[in-house]
Design an enzyme around this catalytic site. Sequence first.
Site, short mmCIF file in Angstrom:
data_model
loop_
_atom_site.label_atom_id
_atom_site.label_comp_id
_atom_site.label_asym_id
_atom_site.label_seq_id
_atom_site.Cartn_x
_atom_site.Cartn_y
_atom_site.Cartn_z
N SER A 79 0.79 -1.23 0.00
CA SER A 79 0.00 0.00 0.00
C SER A 79 0.83 1.29 0.00
O SER A 79 0.27 2.36 -0.23
CB SER A 79 -0.94 0.03 1.21
OG SER A 79 -2.03 -0.82 0.98
N TYR A 204 -3.05 -2.32 -10.29
CA TYR A 204 -3.03 -2.19 -8.82
C TYR A 204 -2.21 -3.32 -8.18
O TYR A 204 -1.35 -3.08 -7.33
CB TYR A 204 -4.46 -2.17 -8.29
CG TYR A 204 -4.53 -2.14 -6.79
CD1 TYR A 204 -4.18 -1.01 -6.07
CD2 TYR A 204 -4.95 -3.27 -6.06
CE1 TYR A 204 -4.22 -0.99 -4.68
CE2 TYR A 204 -5.01 -3.26 -4.68
CZ TYR A 204 -4.64 -2.12 -4.00
OH TYR A 204 -4.67 -2.11 -2.62
N TYR A 256 -4.47 4.75 7.73
CA TYR A 256 -5.84 4.22 7.83
C TYR A 256 -6.53 4.66 9.12
O TYR A 256 -6.44 5.82 9.51
CB TYR A 256 -5.85 2.68 7.72
CG TYR A 256 -5.05 2.18 6.56
CD1 TYR A 256 -5.40 2.55 5.26
CD2 TYR A 256 -3.95 1.37 6.72
CE1 TYR A 256 -4.67 2.11 4.17
CE2 TYR A 256 -3.21 0.93 5.64
CZ TYR A 256 -3.59 1.31 4.38
OH TYR A 256 -2.86 0.88 3.32
N VAL A 274 1.10 -3.71 3.86
CA VAL A 274 1.03 -5.02 4.54
C VAL A 274 2.27 -5.89 4.27
O VAL A 274 2.42 -6.94 4.88
CB VAL A 274 -0.26 -5.82 4.18
CG1 VAL A 274 -1.49 -5.16 4.75
CG2 VAL A 274 -0.37 -6.06 2.69
O1 DON Z 1 -4.99 -4.43 -1.57
C1 DON Z 1 -4.30 -5.18 -0.92
O2 DON Z 1 -4.81 -6.05 -0.25
C2 DON Z 1 -2.78 -5.07 -0.87
N1 DON Z 1 -2.20 -5.23 -2.12
C3 DON Z 1 -2.32 -3.81 -0.26
C4 DON Z 1 -2.91 -3.61 1.08
C5 DON Z 1 -2.01 -2.94 2.03
O3 DON Z 1 -0.80 -2.91 1.91
C6 DON Z 1 -2.68 -2.36 3.19
N2 DON Z 1 -1.71 -1.80 4.07
N3 DON Z 1 -1.51 -1.80 5.21
#
Ligand code: DON
Length: 335
Positions: A79, A204, A256, A274
């Site tokens: 993210s 994405y 967030y 993440v």
């Molecule tokens: O959309 C997703 O699930 C991941 N590719 C990115 C989410 C993410 O990194 C949230 N961050 N804390």
Amino acid sequence: MAMSPHAPAENPSTPSGYGFELVVQHTLERVRGDTSGELAGYIPELARVDPERFGISVVSVEGEVVSAGDAEVPFTIQSISKAFAFCLALEIAGRDKVLSRVGVEPSGDAFNAIVFDPHTNRPFNPMVNAGAITVSGLIAEELGADAFPMVLDRFSAAAGRSLSVDEAVYSSEAATGHRNRGIAHLLTSAGALVADVDATLDLYFRQCSILVTASDLARMGATLANIGENPLTGSAAFSVEAVRATLAVMFTCGMYNFAGNWAFDVGVPAKSGVGGGILGVVNRQLGIATYSPRLDAKGNSVRGIAAFRELAEELGLHLFDPTNRGSAMLTAFGR
Ligand code: DON
């Protein structure tokens, strides 16, 4: 030179006069023992990383680099890509078009929440998945097949080296990202997403799977701190206006439903992923990155948050701290 009240020389937990490197090294050592949190299990490939890895890197707008621990271990940006993609979208689609598709209001919800702003029927902001997928859709709409090469090119310019994609993580996320697919279809029905759903999600998932190290991320942060120009290579990655807008949204929405706590305690624009990375930007001064893959319930790195808290306290980094000296600390330590 007079030392700030936050300078390590006056902090009893940090040996006096040892320098900026030891502030970073001692932060790593103080925080390392916290093994709480879990790996991101919802993307199968992310559950395979070594949970013990922990690195910190700091890069100043003068080009100074200070790192400790596993700062050269690659991980996926996840993210954190949302901040840089938003910056790029502002440049190529323009502020008005971007803002017609996605808001800049904190949502107070989890990163993957299926919720839009009830007043606009648009995603709340570009840092949550719904807003980030909208932004990827805009880039795909504007650039077509050139979208991912452009993303990779700009991210690489910000990092100062050629970045690449972790194909295993990309495939893992593309195969299991049903929630994001659901969000993309809802965005299409709401009129926020115009580009093809598959092309949007492909972009994405690919941007999330770009491999970085903590030192790459710190250089990317220093590029934002240096209003879009990489301080080590001198190459311009992003425009001044886009950087200002991006830092504002990182400050209010980047962590967030932890964004308020983060602004209170740490007080710098930031973005987490993440994959275990957190990027912080001290405007006009520093890019700071941490890597530790165990996450809390909100999807933020546990040791990353603790390290940023320590560094903000030690170095007086909070935006509203009257002793905020940032990169001037490097000079104070005689580097
Ligand atoms: O959309 C997703 O699930 C991941 N590719 C990115 C989410 C993410 O990194 C949230 N961050 N804390």
